[in-house]
Design a protein around this motif. Structure first.
Motif, PDB file in Angstrom:
ATOM      1  N   VAL A 130       0.877  -1.176   0.000  1.00 20.32           N
ATOM      2  CA  VAL A 130       0.000   0.000   0.000  1.00 20.32           C
ATOM      3  C   VAL A 130       0.912   1.223   0.000  1.00 20.32           C
ATOM      4  N   GLU A 131       1.240   1.685  -1.171  1.00 11.93           N
ATOM      5  CA  GLU A 131       2.216   2.771  -1.294  1.00 11.93           C
ATOM      6  C   GLU A 131       1.747   4.049  -0.608  1.00 11.93           C
ATOM      7  N   SER A 132       0.449   4.265  -0.581  1.00  9.83           N
ATOM      8  CA  SER A 132      -0.080   5.479   0.053  1.00  9.83           C
ATOM      9  C   SER A 132      -0.103   5.360   1.569  1.00  9.83           C
ATOM     10  N   GLY A 133      -0.124   4.119   2.068  1.00 11.71           N
ATOM     11  CA  GLY A 133      -0.229   3.912   3.503  1.00 11.71           C
ATOM     12  C   GLY A 133      -1.606   4.209   4.053  1.00 11.71           C
ATOM     13  N   LYS A 134      -2.596   4.330   3.163  1.00 16.99           N
ATOM     14  CA  LYS A 134      -3.944   4.689   3.591  1.00 16.99           C
ATOM     15  C   LYS A 134      -4.801   3.455   3.845  1.00 16.99           C
ATOM     16  N   LYS A 166       1.503  -1.986   7.353  1.00 18.82           N
ATOM     17  CA  LYS A 166       1.249  -1.894   8.791  1.00 18.82           C
ATOM     18  C   LYS A 166       0.603  -0.560   9.146  1.00 18.82           C
ATOM     19  N   ARG A 167       1.047   0.481   8.482  1.00 20.76           N
ATOM     20  CA  ARG A 167       0.462   1.804   8.724  1.00 20.76           C
ATOM     21  C   ARG A 167      -1.005   1.823   8.305  1.00 20.76           C
ATOM     22  N   ALA A 168      -1.305   1.206   7.180  1.00 25.05           N
ATOM     23  CA  ALA A 168      -2.690   1.187   6.694  1.00 25.05           C
ATOM     24  C   ALA A 168      -3.570   0.273   7.538  1.00 25.05           C
ATOM     25  N   ALA A 169      -2.973  -0.767   8.135  1.00 28.67           N
ATOM     26  CA  ALA A 169      -3.767  -1.773   8.848  1.00 28.67           C
ATOM     27  C   ALA A 169      -4.043  -1.418  10.296  1.00 28.67           C
ATOM     28  N   ARG A 170      -3.279  -0.511  10.866  1.00 29.83           N
ATOM     29  CA  ARG A 170      -3.408  -0.276  12.302  1.00 29.83           C
ATOM     30  C   ARG A 170      -4.722   0.392  12.703  1.00 29.83           C
ATOM     31  N   ASN A 171      -5.430   0.967  11.725  1.00 31.15           N
ATOM     32  CA  ASN A 171      -6.717   1.605  12.033  1.00 31.15           C
ATOM     33  C   ASN A 171      -7.907   0.675  11.813  1.00 31.15           C
ATOM     34  N   ILE A 172      -7.641  -0.582  11.476  1.00 34.83           N
ATOM     35  CA  ILE A 172      -8.732  -1.536  11.236  1.00 34.83           C
ATOM     36  C   ILE A 172      -8.858  -2.426  12.477  1.00 34.83           C
ATOM     37  N   LEU A 178       0.718  -9.998  10.898  1.00 37.24           N
ATOM     38  CA  LEU A 178       1.849 -10.761  11.417  1.00 37.24           C
ATOM     39  C   LEU A 178       2.828 -11.031  10.288  1.00 37.24           C
ATOM     40  N   THR A 179       4.106 -11.009  10.593  1.00 37.54           N
ATOM     41  CA  THR A 179       5.114 -11.406   9.625  1.00 37.54           C
ATOM     42  C   THR A 179       5.274 -12.919   9.694  1.00 37.54           C
ATOM     43  N   TYR A 180       5.602 -13.541   8.572  1.00 32.79           N
ATOM     44  CA  TYR A 180       5.626 -15.006   8.479  1.00 32.79           C
ATOM     45  C   TYR A 180       6.488 -15.664   9.543  1.00 32.79           C
TER      46      TYR A 180
END
Length: 215
Positions: A130-134, A166-172, A178-180
């Motif tokens: 997610v290049e935008s981080g949104k 990670k930046r985009a996912a933290r608001n969900i 998780l990293t593999y």
């Protein structure tokens, strides 16, 4: 074992090979319970604390005379039988964490992955960032594998530490990432949906299958 890879638009792209040593194990409920409870114990803060009668602030005088009153003798008002007195056998700060064998931890993670595969709760999606981080851009990708109108607890397994995802996912609130190579048994076991990047599935094959060979 074969797995289907889904494109970012929701179409089936290809099939990939998933290692039976990672995704095809029999279900071992005991080792799953062992790992999940270990993680919960390690997460406990353990700061609960009460004062015993020697730590309560107050006077040391006797509440009444030792003899002559017809009452049981008492030393001071800090006794645990008085309101405001000490607490008998109350909690003290302690460390609840403990270690479990590495092989048991690895086995639990592989068992949970196998369980999710058997239950049809795993989706493999082509690698993306997610290049935008949104958050809205990440949700657009996840909408092909998750019902956003009624989302369930979901785990996204990454192939590396992608800061933009990670930046985009933290608001969900319903999404964990998780990293593999740093999976958590608790998050995986209670997830109702597991979304893996194609690169993460390949690395899981390599990482956990090599653990099996070393054993």
């Amino acid at each position: 074992m074969e797995g289907k890879v889904i494109s970012l638009s929701g179409k089936e792209l290809r099939t990939i090979e998933l290692s039976d040593a990672v995704f095809g194990l029999p279900i071992n409920e005991d080792v799953i319970w062992y790992a999940v409870n270990n993680e919960l114990a390690n997460a406990r803060v353990g700061t609960a604390s009460t004062k015993d009668r020697g730590e309560v602030h107050g006077t040391n005088r006797k509440p009444f005379a030792q003899k002559g009153g017809g009452r049981s003798r008492h030393g001071d008002l800090k006794s645990n039988i008085y309101v405001g007195g000490g607490i008998s056998f109350g909690p003290k700060p302690r460390d609840y964490s403990y270690a479990i064998p590495r092989k048991a931890k690895q086995l639990s993670l592989k068992t949970i992955l196998s369980l999710k595969i058997q239950d049809g709760l795993v989706s493999i999606i082509e690698d993306f960032t997610v290049e935008s981080g949104k958050t809205k851009d990440l949700l657009k990708v996840l909408s092909n594998v998750v019902d956003l109108k009624n989302p369930a607890r979901t785990v996204l397994i990454l192939k590396d530490d992608d800061p933009m995802i990670k930046r985009a996912a933290r608001n969900i609130p319903w999404l964990s990432y998780l990293t593999y190579n740093r999976l958590r048994a608790h998050d995986l076991f209670y997830a109702r949906k597991v979304v893996m990047l194609e690169g993460a599935s390949a690395k899981l094959n390599e990482f956990y299958a090599s653990e099996t060979k070393e054993s």
